[in-house]
Design a protein around this motif. Structure first.
Motif, PDB file in Angstrom:
ATOM      1  N   THR A 134       0.837  -1.199   0.000  1.00 40.93           N
ATOM      2  CA  THR A 134       0.000   0.000   0.000  1.00 40.93           C
ATOM      3  C   THR A 134       0.869   1.246   0.000  1.00 40.93           C
ATOM      4  O   THR A 134       2.006   1.243   0.496  1.00 40.93           O
ATOM      5  N   ARG A 135       0.321   2.319  -0.555  1.00 42.94           N
ATOM      6  CA  ARG A 135       1.037   3.591  -0.571  1.00 42.94           C
ATOM      7  C   ARG A 135       1.406   4.012   0.851  1.00 42.94           C
ATOM      8  O   ARG A 135       2.520   4.484   1.103  1.00 42.94           O
ATOM      9  N   ARG A 136       0.483   3.840   1.772  1.00 42.07           N
ATOM     10  CA  ARG A 136       0.749   4.235   3.154  1.00 42.07           C
ATOM     11  C   ARG A 136       1.914   3.439   3.745  1.00 42.07           C
ATOM     12  O   ARG A 136       2.775   4.010   4.429  1.00 42.07           O
ATOM     13  N   ASP A 137       1.948   2.132   3.475  1.00 43.57           N
ATOM     14  CA  ASP A 137       3.037   1.306   4.004  1.00 43.57           C
ATOM     15  C   ASP A 137       4.385   1.724   3.419  1.00 43.57           C
ATOM     16  O   ASP A 137       5.389   1.802   4.143  1.00 43.57           O
ATOM     17  N   ILE A 138       4.414   1.960   2.117  1.00 44.75           N
ATOM     18  CA  ILE A 138       5.671   2.344   1.469  1.00 44.75           C
ATOM     19  C   ILE A 138       6.143   3.699   1.989  1.00 44.75           C
ATOM     20  O   ILE A 138       7.325   3.889   2.306  1.00 44.75           O
ATOM     21  N   ALA A 168       8.590  -8.680  -1.509  1.00 45.49           N
ATOM     22  CA  ALA A 168       9.375  -9.383  -0.488  1.00 45.49           C
ATOM     23  C   ALA A 168      10.150  -8.418   0.398  1.00 45.49           C
ATOM     24  O   ALA A 168      10.194  -8.574   1.618  1.00 45.49           O
ATOM     25  N   ILE A 169      10.765  -7.394  -0.185  1.00 43.40           N
ATOM     26  CA  ILE A 169      11.658  -6.546   0.596  1.00 43.40           C
ATOM     27  C   ILE A 169      10.907  -5.642   1.572  1.00 43.40           C
ATOM     28  O   ILE A 169      11.486  -5.183   2.563  1.00 43.40           O
ATOM     29  N   GLY A 170       9.630  -5.400   1.338  1.00 39.61           N
ATOM     30  CA  GLY A 170       8.874  -4.548   2.250  1.00 39.61           C
ATOM     31  C   GLY A 170       8.871  -5.080   3.664  1.00 39.61           C
ATOM     32  O   GLY A 170       8.858  -4.311   4.638  1.00 39.61           O
ATOM     33  N   ALA A 171       8.900  -6.394   3.795  1.00 34.94           N
ATOM     34  CA  ALA A 171       8.864  -7.010   5.121  1.00 34.94           C
ATOM     35  C   ALA A 171      10.204  -6.938   5.835  1.00 34.94           C
ATOM     36  O   ALA A 171      10.304  -7.314   7.008  1.00 34.94           O
ATOM     37  N   SER A 172      11.241  -6.459   5.159  1.00 30.06           N
ATOM     38  CA  SER A 172      12.569  -6.429   5.778  1.00 30.06           C
ATOM     39  C   SER A 172      12.786  -5.188   6.638  1.00 30.06           C
ATOM     40  O   SER A 172      13.791  -5.095   7.350  1.00 30.06           O
ATOM     41  N   ILE A 173      11.876  -4.212   6.600  1.00 31.43           N
ATOM     42  CA  ILE A 173      12.050  -2.970   7.341  1.00 31.43           C
ATOM     43  C   ILE A 173      11.555  -3.151   8.772  1.00 31.43           C
ATOM     44  O   ILE A 173      10.380  -3.464   8.987  1.00 31.43           O
ATOM     45  N   HIS A 200       3.983   1.680  -9.281  1.00 33.89           N
ATOM     46  CA  HIS A 200       4.223   0.262  -9.508  1.00 33.89           C
ATOM     47  C   HIS A 200       3.911  -0.517  -8.230  1.00 33.89           C
ATOM     48  O   HIS A 200       4.491  -0.250  -7.183  1.00 33.89           O
ATOM     49  N   LEU A 201       2.999  -1.449  -8.318  1.00 35.11           N
ATOM     50  CA  LEU A 201       2.663  -2.318  -7.193  1.00 35.11           C
ATOM     51  C   LEU A 201       2.222  -1.527  -5.964  1.00 35.11           C
ATOM     52  O   LEU A 201       2.522  -1.883  -4.832  1.00 35.11           O
ATOM     53  N   VAL A 202       1.518  -0.435  -6.200  1.00 40.35           N
ATOM     54  CA  VAL A 202       1.082   0.407  -5.103  1.00 40.35           C
ATOM     55  C   VAL A 202      -0.437   0.347  -5.002  1.00 40.35           C
ATOM     56  O   VAL A 202      -1.150   0.662  -5.955  1.00 40.35           O
ATOM     57  N   ALA A 203      -0.929  -0.055  -3.863  1.00 35.66           N
ATOM     58  CA  ALA A 203      -2.372  -0.074  -3.610  1.00 35.66           C
ATOM     59  C   ALA A 203      -2.715   1.085  -2.700  1.00 35.66           C
ATOM     60  O   ALA A 203      -1.948   1.455  -1.819  1.00 35.66           O
TER      61      ALA A 203
END
Length: 349
Positions: A5-9, A291-296, A345-348
């Protein structure tokens, strides 16, 4: 596959930015890699606090440029490492028009152009003995081409392209398109010949950035594209089903590594967007970025990335001092996540 999601990014970018600004990057022992990549990530976000902090780091790199032209105190072991900072210096030349940035970049690039070379013309990475390292494809080749753009000097485009070809002659494996870490001229062998993950990512990113810098009509462009495509064909095949790549790309007995995965998430996505990477690799980009989003973590550390590698990255690096936080991983995440966010890209929502 769930889109980020945009908010998560945005939250990840904010946390990673805050942590990166707090890092003591002046004490980074490898200025051409970790410090440089952190600067590039901060710049990529476009956030005013990050730009101001990056400018302070770049200005300090110029203030500590040594008489030979090497930025940030230079490097006693390697010719090419500080050269990467010339990319950041040129960023602020573009932003400000201040000639001191252009002068500093010219001096740094000229230093590596004057460095010793191996028989095929490749510039030695190592100061002790003539060697070609995969690191140079990202730390040294793009700044040469980028300076060519700043000065309008086509011979610098030629030099950047020739350096990639010279390094690929010894480092790229004919059968797989993957890059080995280190080749030494005497004796003619590979003191570290594994397909190190981040090193391969650097090769791909370096070729991509040179392709972006040189003119479309450049007479070596097709050769660069062939090297690039041969490489990516194998890379996509070796991606783990979880979206990551391994610390040694072709060895699933090593650990899954975040920085190499982040680099390929960027290279594949950016390459597709500018037409130099096949659209068929879209799925690989999605898997990697998700995958990399979960690494933060909550502190803003990009976890699961090595800070350093040994001369044998086949070794299982498990001690805490070789893992995150790392300027490599922090910077590459900021650059990649910002690119995906800005281009939807890949943004909800």
């Amino acid at each position: 596959m769930a889109a980020s999601t945009r908010r998560d990014i945005e939250a990840n970018i904010q946390r990673v930015s805050e942590y990166t600004r707090a890092m003591d990057l002046e004490r980074e022992p490898i200025p051409g890699g970790a410090k440089f990549m952190a600067i590039e990530g901060l710049i990529a976000t476009g956030l005013s606090q990050n730009i101001d902090h990056a400018k302070r780091l770049v200005d300090r790199s110029i203030e500590t440029q040594v008489g030979t032209g090497e930025l940030s105190y230079g490097d006693r072991n390697f010719y090419t490492s500080p050269c990467a900072l010339a990319t950041s210096v040129l960023e602020f030349y573009d932003r400000t028009g201040d000639e001191r940035y252009l002068d500093a970049a010219e001096r740094q690039v000229q230093y590596v152009l004057d460095a010793p070379r191996v028989g095929n013309g490749g510039i030695s990475h190592n100061k002790d003995t003539p060697q070609l390292w995969v690191d140079s494809l990202y730390l040294m080749h793009p700044p040469i081409a980028q300076l060519g753009s700043a000065l309008g000097e086509e011979e610098l485009y030629d030099e950047a392209a020739e350096q990639i070809l010279a390094h690929a002659e010894y480092l790229q494996d004919d059968a797989t398109g993957l890059f080995r870490h280190i080749w030494t001229e005497t004796p003619n062998d590979y003191p570290e010949g594994s397909f190190w993950g981040r090193g391969n990512g650097w090769a791909a990113a370096g070729i991509l950035e040179v392709l972006e810098a040189i003119p479309n009509h450049h007479d070596r462009r097709d050769e660069l594209l062939e090297i690039f495509h041969d490489h990516l064909e194998t890379i996509v095949e070796l991606q783990d089903e979880c979206g990551y790549w391994w610390n040694v790309i072709d060895d699933d007995s090593t650990f899954l590594e975040t920085s190499v995965t982040t680099i390929y998430a960027y290279v594949l996505r950016r390459g597709i967007d500018i037409g130099v990477v096949p659209g068929a690799y879209e799925t690989a980009t999605k898997r990697a970025f998700d995958a990399i989003g979960a690494s933060i973590n909550d502190d803003g550390v990009v976890t699961g990335a090595t800070y350093v590698t040994t001369h044998d990255p086949n070794e299982q690096l498990t001690s805490e001092d070789v893992f995150s936080p790392s300027g490599y991983a922090q910077g590459w995440y900021l650059k990649t996540a910002t690119y995906y966010l800005e281009n939807d890209h890949l943004v909800a929502e």
